[in-house]
Design a protein around this motif. Structure first.
Motif, PDB file in Angstrom:
ATOM      1  N   LEU A 105       0.853  -1.272   0.084  1.00 21.82           N
ATOM      2  CA  LEU A 105       0.006  -0.033   0.068  1.00 21.82           C
ATOM      3  C   LEU A 105       0.930   1.212  -0.144  1.00 21.82           C
ATOM      4  CD1 LEU A 105      -2.761  -0.967   2.524  1.00 21.82           C
ATOM      5  CD2 LEU A 105      -2.782  -1.160   0.037  1.00 21.82           C
ATOM      6  N   ASP A 106       2.122   1.282  -0.322  1.00 19.39           N
ATOM      7  CA  ASP A 106       2.707   2.294  -0.404  1.00 19.39           C
ATOM      8  C   ASP A 106       2.504   3.211  -1.112  1.00 19.39           C
ATOM      9  OD1 ASP A 106       4.624   1.087   1.532  1.00 19.39           O
ATOM     10  OD2 ASP A 106       6.268   0.701  -0.033  1.00 19.39           O
ATOM     11  N   HIS A 107       1.723   2.959  -2.486  1.00 19.70           N
ATOM     12  CA  HIS A 107       0.991   3.820  -3.418  1.00 19.70           C
ATOM     13  C   HIS A 107      -0.324   4.392  -2.778  1.00 19.70           C
ATOM     14  CE1 HIS A 107      -1.322   0.293  -4.178  1.00 19.70           C
ATOM     15  NE2 HIS A 107      -1.747   0.981  -4.975  1.00 19.70           N
ATOM     16  N   ALA A 108      -0.691   4.256  -1.698  1.00 18.34           N
ATOM     17  CA  ALA A 108      -1.872   4.884  -1.020  1.00 18.34           C
ATOM     18  C   ALA A 108      -1.902   5.620  -0.002  1.00 18.34           C
ATOM     19  CB  ALA A 108      -2.768   3.530  -0.665  1.00 18.34           C
ATOM     20  N   VAL A 109      -2.724   6.581   0.399  1.00 19.68           N
ATOM     21  CA  VAL A 109      -2.893   7.272   1.368  1.00 19.68           C
ATOM     22  C   VAL A 109      -4.462   6.934   1.802  1.00 19.68           C
ATOM     23  CG1 VAL A 109      -1.053   9.179   1.035  1.00 19.68           C
ATOM     24  CG2 VAL A 109      -3.387   9.325   0.315  1.00 19.68           C
ATOM     25  N   ALA A 110      -4.342   7.375   3.210  1.00 21.06           N
ATOM     26  CA  ALA A 110      -5.763   7.362   3.902  1.00 21.06           C
ATOM     27  C   ALA A 110      -6.496   8.714   3.697  1.00 21.06           C
ATOM     28  CB  ALA A 110      -5.867   6.792   5.305  1.00 21.06           C
ATOM     29  N   GLY A 111      -7.651   8.470   2.902  1.00 23.59           N
ATOM     30  CA  GLY A 111      -8.414   9.882   2.703  1.00 23.59           C
ATOM     31  C   GLY A 111      -9.082  10.252   4.027  1.00 23.59           C
ATOM     32  N   HIS A 112      -9.578   9.722   4.826  1.00 23.77           N
ATOM     33  CA  HIS A 112     -10.174   9.878   6.007  1.00 23.77           C
ATOM     34  C   HIS A 112     -10.541   9.138   7.215  1.00 23.77           C
ATOM     35  CE1 HIS A 112     -14.483   8.523   5.735  1.00 23.77           C
ATOM     36  NE2 HIS A 112     -14.003   7.698   4.861  1.00 23.77           N
ATOM     37  N   LEU A 113     -10.715   9.531   8.567  1.00 25.17           N
ATOM     38  CA  LEU A 113     -11.030   8.810   9.471  1.00 25.17           C
ATOM     39  C   LEU A 113     -12.359   8.673   9.626  1.00 25.17           C
ATOM     40  CD1 LEU A 113     -10.377   6.982  12.332  1.00 25.17           C
ATOM     41  CD2 LEU A 113     -10.327   9.315  13.272  1.00 25.17           C
ATOM     42  N   SER A 114     -13.030   7.343   9.316  1.00 25.40           N
ATOM     43  CA  SER A 114     -14.530   7.465   9.582  1.00 25.40           C
ATOM     44  C   SER A 114     -15.145   7.310  10.955  1.00 25.40           C
ATOM     45  CB  SER A 114     -14.723   5.903   8.810  1.00 25.40           C
ATOM     46  OG  SER A 114     -16.268   5.517   8.938  1.00 25.40           O
ATOM     47  N   ALA A 115     -16.288   7.430  11.107  1.00 21.67           N
ATOM     48  CA  ALA A 115     -16.866   7.380  12.356  1.00 21.67           C
ATOM     49  C   ALA A 115     -17.293   5.910  12.803  1.00 21.67           C
ATOM     50  CB  ALA A 115     -18.130   8.294  12.445  1.00 21.67           C
ATOM     51  N   GLU A 116     -17.165   5.008  11.613  1.00 21.95           N
ATOM     52  CA  GLU A 116     -17.465   3.572  11.989  1.00 21.95           C
ATOM     53  C   GLU A 116     -16.555   2.787  12.997  1.00 21.95           C
ATOM     54  OE1 GLU A 116     -19.279  -0.117  11.626  1.00 21.95           O
ATOM     55  OE2 GLU A 116     -19.883   1.677  11.240  1.00 21.95           O
ATOM     56  N   GLY A 117     -17.033   2.220  13.799  1.00 28.22           N
ATOM     57  CA  GLY A 117     -16.197   1.478  14.774  1.00 28.22           C
ATOM     58  C   GLY A 117     -15.186   0.663  14.265  1.00 28.22           C
ATOM     59  N   GLY A 118     -14.033   0.873  14.704  1.00 24.28           N
ATOM     60  CA  GLY A 118     -12.777  -0.021  14.386  1.00 24.28           C
ATOM     61  C   GLY A 118     -11.973   0.679  13.208  1.00 24.28           C
ATOM     62  N   HIS A 119     -12.341   1.689  12.658  1.00 24.03           N
ATOM     63  CA  HIS A 119     -11.537   2.326  11.474  1.00 24.03           C
ATOM     64  C   HIS A 119     -10.423   2.693  11.858  1.00 24.03           C
ATOM     65  CE1 HIS A 119     -11.099   5.134   8.004  1.00 24.03           C
ATOM     66  NE2 HIS A 119     -10.641   3.845   7.632  1.00 24.03           N
ATOM     67  N   ARG A 120     -10.516   3.382  13.205  1.00 25.74           N
ATOM     68  CA  ARG A 120      -9.026   3.958  13.591  1.00 25.74           C
ATOM     69  C   ARG A 120      -7.996   2.892  13.777  1.00 25.74           C
ATOM     70  NH1 ARG A 120      -7.245   8.665  15.623  1.00 25.74           N
ATOM     71  NH2 ARG A 120      -9.466   9.518  16.090  1.00 25.74           N
ATOM     72  N   ARG A 121      -8.648   1.743  14.419  1.00 24.52           N
ATOM     73  CA  ARG A 121      -7.604   0.529  14.615  1.00 24.52           C
ATOM     74  C   ARG A 121      -7.164   0.059  13.327  1.00 24.52           C
ATOM     75  NH1 ARG A 121     -11.669  -0.357  18.423  1.00 24.52           N
ATOM     76  NH2 ARG A 121     -11.189  -0.524  20.399  1.00 24.52           N
ATOM     77  N   LEU A 122      -7.924   0.043  12.320  1.00 23.12           N
ATOM     78  CA  LEU A 122      -7.414  -0.367  10.934  1.00 23.12           C
ATOM     79  C   LEU A 122      -6.573   0.273  10.294  1.00 23.12           C
ATOM     80  CD1 LEU A 122     -10.516  -1.686   8.754  1.00 23.12           C
ATOM     81  CD2 LEU A 122      -8.375  -2.865   9.258  1.00 23.12           C
ATOM     82  N   LEU A 123      -6.627   1.985  10.554  1.00 18.96           N
ATOM     83  CA  LEU A 123      -5.635   2.818   9.901  1.00 18.96           C
ATOM     84  C   LEU A 123      -4.178   2.573  10.731  1.00 18.96           C
ATOM     85  CD1 LEU A 123      -7.766   5.862   9.335  1.00 18.96           C
ATOM     86  CD2 LEU A 123      -7.007   4.221   7.730  1.00 18.96           C
ATOM     87  N   ASP A 124      -4.460   2.352  12.079  1.00 16.20           N
ATOM     88  CA  ASP A 124      -3.179   2.025  12.923  1.00 16.20           C
ATOM     89  C   ASP A 124      -2.651   0.782  12.367  1.00 16.20           C
ATOM     90  OD1 ASP A 124      -3.836   4.210  14.356  1.00 16.20           O
ATOM     91  OD2 ASP A 124      -4.463   3.258  15.895  1.00 16.20           O
ATOM     92  N   ALA A 125      -3.271  -0.341  11.862  1.00 17.22           N
ATOM     93  CA  ALA A 125      -2.790  -1.497  11.475  1.00 17.22           C
ATOM     94  C   ALA A 125      -2.099  -1.418  10.135  1.00 17.22           C
ATOM     95  CB  ALA A 125      -4.018  -2.390  11.470  1.00 17.22           C
ATOM     96  N   LEU A 126      -2.638  -0.521   9.178  1.00 14.55           N
ATOM     97  CA  LEU A 126      -2.080  -0.240   7.906  1.00 14.55           C
ATOM     98  C   LEU A 126      -0.967   1.158   8.257  1.00 14.55           C
ATOM     99  CD1 LEU A 126      -5.578   0.207   5.907  1.00 14.55           C
ATOM    100  CD2 LEU A 126      -3.946  -1.804   5.938  1.00 14.55           C
ATOM    101  N   GLY A 127      -0.783   1.728   9.229  1.00 12.39           N
ATOM    102  CA  GLY A 127       0.151   2.500   9.369  1.00 12.39           C
ATOM    103  C   GLY A 127       0.003   3.605   8.459  1.00 12.39           C
ATOM    104  N   LYS A 128      -1.442   4.134   8.341  1.00 14.43           N
ATOM    105  CA  LYS A 128      -1.788   5.067   7.511  1.00 14.43           C
ATOM    106  C   LYS A 128      -2.534   6.199   8.554  1.00 14.43           C
ATOM    107  CE  LYS A 128      -0.836   3.133   3.643  1.00 14.43           C
ATOM    108  NZ  LYS A 128       0.234   3.525   2.696  1.00 14.43           N
ATOM    109  N   ALA A 129      -2.092   7.382   8.456  1.00 19.86           N
ATOM    110  CA  ALA A 129      -2.686   8.618   8.954  1.00 19.86           C
ATOM    111  C   ALA A 129      -3.506   9.418   7.996  1.00 19.86           C
ATOM    112  CB  ALA A 129      -1.684   9.825   9.378  1.00 19.86           C
ATOM    113  N   PRO A 130      -4.771   9.609   8.544  1.00 15.91           N
ATOM    114  CA  PRO A 130      -5.969  10.073   7.494  1.00 15.91           C
ATOM    115  C   PRO A 130      -5.804  11.613   7.189  1.00 15.91           C
ATOM    116  CG  PRO A 130      -6.871  10.156   9.723  1.00 15.91           C
ATOM    117  CD  PRO A 130      -5.439   9.508   9.854  1.00 15.91           C
TER     118      PRO A 130
END
Length: 336
Positions: free
Chosen positions: A269-294
Motif C-alpha cells: 500500500l505504499d502507493h496509497a494514502v488514507a483519505g479520512h477517518l470514518s466514524a465507523e467503529g474499528g476504523h481507527r484501529r484499521l488505519l493504525d494496522a495499515l500505518g496510515k494517517a488520515p
C-alpha cells in the motif's frame, strides 16, 4: 496489463510490485526547497506532493484524470439481521450512482473525478460466512478480476468505493481474523442498527472469524469472510499499483480490503494514502494496522468512496502549491 486469471497469478503480482520513481522524488524535493515559503511551512501537503510525484514519475505533476470506482455486492450474512436496511437497497443505490444522484457523485464532480460503477452479481449474494466460506475460489477470482479491470490505466488518481448492505459486518470479520482482538473492537453500527442488531452483528463477526481461527493466508481470509465488492476493491488497489496510479483509501470497508493486501505483501500500500477517518467503529484501529494517517476526520460513515473523493481536494491543493508556486528566483524574493 491484463488481470491474472487465478489466485496464483494474483499472488505473483503481490510479489512483483513496482516502486516509485526515485529521480522524480529527488527533483520534486529540489523544487520544493526553492518555492516561495519557509521549508516545511506547508506541512503534510509537501509530503503528499513528493509522494504523488514519485508514483507518477513527474517532478511537477498535476491531477487531470481522477477516477472513483464504486463496487456493489450483496451478502448472505444479512439474513441474520445485521443491517438496518434490506439487501434490496444495494441495487437501488447502484441505480442512484448511475444516475449521479448519490453523495459520492457530487463530491467527485467537485474535483473533476469520473465515477464508474460495477455491480457484482447482486441477485446472487455471497454465502453466510458464519456457516461456511462466503465465496468459492472461482468467485473470489472473478471479483478480484472485476476490480482489476475497473481501473482506467489512463487515470492519474484512483479511489475505490463500495455499496453493499451488510458489508461492514464482512469488513469487521476480516479485520478480526487478520488482526485479532475481540469482535466488539471491530464491529460498529454500520447503517445504524439498534442495540439488538449490533449484538447480532457482533456475534456473527465473532463466529465467522472463529470458524477460520488460525488461517494465516490473507487471500483465504478474504474468500472465507469477504464480499464480492470487498474483493473487487482489493483487486482494483493492486491493479492501480501495477499501473503506478496513486490511491486514496476510503473508510472502514475499503481499509479492510486494503488490509488483505497489506498482510499479503508488506509495502503493498505504499502507493496509497488514507483519505479520512470514518466514524465507523474499528476504523481507527484499521488505519493504525495499515500505518496510515488520515487526511481528513469529519465524522463521515457513508461509504461509497465519499470521504476519499472529498480528500481528492486536499491532494489537488498539495499539487497546486507544489507545481504552481513560484520559486524564490522566479518571484524575485530574497531567501531562496
Amino acid at each position: 496489463m491484463t488481470a491474472p486469471n487465478d489466485l496464483a497469478g494474483f499472488r505473483a503480482r503481490l510479489t512483483d510490485l513496482p516502486g516509485p520513481d526515485d529521480a522524480a522524488i529527488a527533483a520534486a524535493r529540489a523544487r520544493d526547497a526553492q518555492l516561495t515559503k519557509p521549508s516545511g511551512a506547508l506541512g503534510r501537503l509537501e509530503e503528499l506532493a513528493l509522494w504523488y510525484a514519485g508514483w507518477r514519475g513527474d517532478a511537477r505533476p498535476r491531477i487531470a484524470r481522477p477516477q472513483v470506482a464504486v463496487f456493489a455486492g450483496n451478502h448472505g450474512v444479512v439474513a441474520r439481521g445485521v443491517s438496518a436496511f434490506p439487501a434490496a437497497v444495494t441495487a437501488q443505490m447502484v441505480g442512484n450512482f448511475e444516475a449521479s444522484g448519490a453523495a459520492v457523485n457530487q463530491l467527485a464532480a467537485c474535483f473533476g473525478a469520473r465515477v464508474t460503477v460495477r455491480a457484482l452479481d447482486l441477485d446472487r449474494p455471497t454465502a453466510d460466512f458464519v456457516e461456511g466460506p462466503a465465496m468459492s475460489e472461482e468467485e473470489l477470482v472473478a471479483a478480484l478480476v472485476t476490480g482489476w479491470e475497473a481501473v482506467d490505466p489512463e487515470a492519474d488518481l484512483f479511489v475505490a468505493g463500495e455499496m453493499g448492505i451488510g458489508n461492514t459486518c464482512s469488513a469487521a470479520a476480516i479485520a478480526l481474523a487478520l488482526e485479532g482482538g475481540e469482535a466488539a473492537d471491530w464491529t460498529g453500527r454500520g447503517t445504524g442498527v439498534d442495540a439488538a442488531g449490533l449484538a447480532r452483528k457482533t456475534e456473527a463477526v465473532a463466529q465467522g472469524a472463529a470458524r477460520i481461527a488460525g488461517e494465516a493466508d490473507p487471500l483465504e481470509v478474504l474468500r472465507q469472510l469477504g464480499g464480492r465488492e470487498v474483493a473487487a476493491m482489493a483487486g482494483a488497489i493492486l491493479a492501480a499499483r501495477q499501473h503506478r496510479i496513486p490511491v486514496i483509501l476510503d473508510g472502514f470497508i475499503c481499509s479492510a480490503a486494503a488490509l488483505v493486501l497489506h498482510r499479503a505483501a508488506p509495502g503493498a500500500l505504499d502507493h496509497a494514502v488514507a483519505g479520512h477517518l470514518s466514524a465507523e467503529g474499528g476504523h481507527r484501529r484499521l488505519l493504525d494496522a495499515l500505518g496510515k494517517a488520515p487526511l481528513l476526520s469529519l465524522g463521515l460513515r457513508l461509504g461509497e468512496g465519499s470521504g476519499a473523493a472529498l480528500a481528492i481536494g486536499v491532494l489537488k491543493g498539495a499539487l497546486a502549491c507544489h507545481s504552481g508556486m513560484a520559486t524564490f528566483e522566479e518571484a524575485g524574493v530574497s531567501g531562496g
